[in-house]
Design a protein around this motif. Structure first.
Motif, PDB file in Angstrom:
ATOM      1  N   PHE A 105       0.796  -1.220   0.000  1.00  0.00           N
ATOM      2  CA  PHE A 105       0.000   0.000   0.000  1.00  0.00           C
ATOM      3  C   PHE A 105       0.837   1.282   0.000  1.00  0.00           C
ATOM      4  CE2 PHE A 105      -1.928   3.545   2.170  1.00  0.00           C
ATOM      5  CZ  PHE A 105      -2.985   3.805   1.312  1.00  0.00           C
ATOM      6  N   GLU A 106       1.835   1.350   0.893  1.00  0.00           N
ATOM      7  CA  GLU A 106       2.592   2.615   1.031  1.00  0.00           C
ATOM      8  C   GLU A 106       3.300   2.995  -0.267  1.00  0.00           C
ATOM      9  OE1 GLU A 106       4.224   0.771   4.589  1.00  0.00           O
ATOM     10  OE2 GLU A 106       4.267   2.775   5.466  1.00  0.00           O
ATOM     11  N   ARG A 107       3.818   1.975  -0.943  1.00  0.00           N
ATOM     12  CA  ARG A 107       4.502   2.252  -2.214  1.00  0.00           C
ATOM     13  C   ARG A 107       3.508   2.814  -3.224  1.00  0.00           C
ATOM     14  NH1 ARG A 107       4.462  -0.312  -6.725  1.00  0.00           N
ATOM     15  NH2 ARG A 107       3.624  -2.266  -5.909  1.00  0.00           N
ATOM     16  N   VAL A 108       2.337   2.149  -3.327  1.00  0.00           N
ATOM     17  CA  VAL A 108       1.349   2.560  -4.323  1.00  0.00           C
ATOM     18  C   VAL A 108       0.778   3.944  -3.973  1.00  0.00           C
ATOM     19  CG1 VAL A 108      -0.837   1.931  -5.413  1.00  0.00           C
ATOM     20  CG2 VAL A 108       0.771   0.145  -4.762  1.00  0.00           C
ATOM     21  N   PHE A 109       0.549   4.180  -2.696  1.00  0.00           N
ATOM     22  CA  PHE A 109      -0.019   5.444  -2.212  1.00  0.00           C
ATOM     23  C   PHE A 109       1.001   6.583  -2.367  1.00  0.00           C
ATOM     24  CE2 PHE A 109      -1.281   8.177   1.505  1.00  0.00           C
ATOM     25  CZ  PHE A 109      -2.608   8.399   1.153  1.00  0.00           C
ATOM     26  N   GLY A 110       2.271   6.211  -2.371  1.00  0.00           N
ATOM     27  CA  GLY A 110       3.331   7.195  -2.605  1.00  0.00           C
ATOM     28  C   GLY A 110       3.877   7.828  -1.343  1.00  0.00           C
ATOM     29  N   GLN A 111       3.634   7.216  -0.201  1.00  0.00           N
ATOM     30  CA  GLN A 111       4.072   7.846   1.050  1.00  0.00           C
ATOM     31  C   GLN A 111       4.132   6.799   2.152  1.00  0.00           C
ATOM     32  OE1 GLN A 111       1.542  11.168   1.921  1.00  0.00           O
ATOM     33  NE2 GLN A 111       2.472  11.549   3.898  1.00  0.00           N
ATOM     34  N   ASN A 112       5.197   6.867   2.956  1.00  0.00           N
ATOM     35  CA  ASN A 112       5.285   5.963   4.116  1.00  0.00           C
ATOM     36  C   ASN A 112       4.336   6.429   5.207  1.00  0.00           C
ATOM     37  OD1 ASN A 112       7.162   4.125   3.211  1.00  0.00           O
ATOM     38  ND2 ASN A 112       8.888   5.400   3.835  1.00  0.00           N
TER      39      ASN A 112
END
Ligand SMILES: C[S@@+](CC[C@H](N)C(=O)[O-])C[C@H]1O[C@@H](n2cnc3c(N)ncnc32)[C@H](O)[C@@H]1O
Length: 378
Positions: A344-351
């Protein structure tokens, strides 16, 4: 008044939240363990826990705990418990439970042995060879783990997630107990804006409204233990009255939206059934037009997961676009997003600033937590 030990079953990941709830309700000696929270309570405490808990699944009254390497130990241990003091002559006493990591592995046989022990104890007390079992249900639940047996009575009856507001036949709604847990983790108690842009049948905004209003979730339903002879009827009335006295009379800024008009209609219907239709607004909208506005707010949401391969690309595209939108949120906003997507974090673009493992049914999920203005891009 007699003191009991309660064992409240709870979803993995929500034990701490449930323990806080029990403490706030004034229950004693609260201890969180894996998948459950223990505490002590008198008859009032049993009623209070059932009426008020938002994240607990069931309130069990623990009658005994003993070493149980074989069926003889099981019969003797069960027979030694005070069944005859608690169960009346006509009590129905079905038995169910689980064996985990123990020498006893047959749940069916364990249930039969426990039933025999309880039946013998009641038969001896009431001088009956055959017990009628035509009265109130005292559901016995057992749990044997590493050869230690626990025997409990289920005070709740139907699971506590059944608040009585959900329409039947909804596809994949979030459990009320999990939705409430997400809202409590977001620390929403009625202040600022509350948004769920993927609201489906409205479970999260409805639980948020119940929390804002401090309305006990169990007021619209009944519990198995209300019919039990050893718990005075008056305690249920007292506790319901206490809960109603603690409700607030406020107005709140809670909005749920969904792209599907049928979901929005269902959410409105559920809000009416939950008695919070004047506190929550629902509207049809694409989450990609969502704009957090105002000085303080929370987004607590459960977007599509894309569990099926065919839906995965679509879900990822949605997450990526929602991520870009989120990064434009003004200061003072936070986001709590539940998904089973492992990347999710990768796809969402933010940790995420924080994440917490939670289970949606059998599905392992994470609750990803973000604060606006923290642009830790990946
Ligand atoms: C997992 S469900 C939410 C379930 C909800 N928490 C409940 O308890 O019923 C995800 C929802 O997102 C909605 N959805 C999918 N794409 C959307 C979009 N672009 N904008 C808004 N809603 C969308 C679906 O219609 C579905 O109701």
């Amino acid at each position: 008044m007699a003191e009991y030990t309660l064992s409240v079953s709870v979803r993995l990941g929500l034990e701490g939240v449930c323990a806080d709830e029990l403490r706030r309700q004034g229950l004693g000696d609260v201890r969180a363990e894996n998948g459950r929270v223990l505490c002590t309570a008198d008859a009032h405490g049993i009623a209070r826990a059932n009426l008020n808990l938002r994240t607990g699944e069931r309130v069990l009254l623990r009658l005994g705990r003993f070493d149980c390497p074989d069926f003889d130990a099981l019969y003797n241990g069960a027979a030694a418990l005070p069944w005859a003091e608690l169960l009346p002559r006509d009590a129905a006493f079905p038995v169910r439970g689980r064996c985990l990591d123990s020498k006893l592995t047959s749940e069916q046989r364990c249930a039969a042995v426990i039933r025999a022990a309880v039946g013998d104890a009641l038969g001896a007390k009431y001088g009956l060879e055959r017990l009628p079992e035509t009265g109130a249900v005292y559901q016995i639940r057992f749990f044997v783990f590493k050869d230690v047996m626990e025997l409990c009575l289920d005070t709740s009856g139907e699971g506590l997630h059944k608040r009585g507001y959900r329409a039947l036949g909804v596809a994949a709604p979030l459990r009320e107990t999990l939705a409430a847990g997400m809202v409590l983790l977001s620390r929403y108690h009625g202040k600022g804006a509350f948004r769920d842009p993927f609201c489906g049948s409205g479970t999260i905004p409805i639980e948020a409204a119940l929390i804002a209003k401090n309305r006990a979730p169990g007021l619209e339903r009944t519990f198995a233990a209300q019919k039990w002879a050893f718990l005075p009827t008056q305690v249920w009335l007292d506790e319901a009255e206490r809960a109603m006295d603690l409700e607030y009379d406020g107005t709140y800024d809670i909005l749920g939206s969904d792209i599907d008009p049928a979901a929005v209609a269902l959410a409105r219907d559920n809000a009416v059934k939950a008695g919070v239709e004047d506190l929550v607004r629902f509207r049809q909208a694409d989450a990609l037009t969502f704009r957090p506005e105002g000085p303080e707010g929370r987004v607590v949401t459960n977007p599509p997961y894309g569990e099926r391969i065919s839906d995965k690309v679509e879900a990822e595209e949605l997450y990526a676009q929602f991520g870009r939108l989120w990064r434009q949120a003004p200061p003072g906003w936070s986001l709590f997003l539940l998904t089973s997507h492992t990347e999710f974090e990768r796809v969402f673009g933010q940790n995420a600033a924080k994440k917490r493992k939670l289970y949606n049914g059998m599905l392992k999920c994470d609750l990803f937590q973000y604060r606006s203005g923290e642009q830790k891009k990946r």
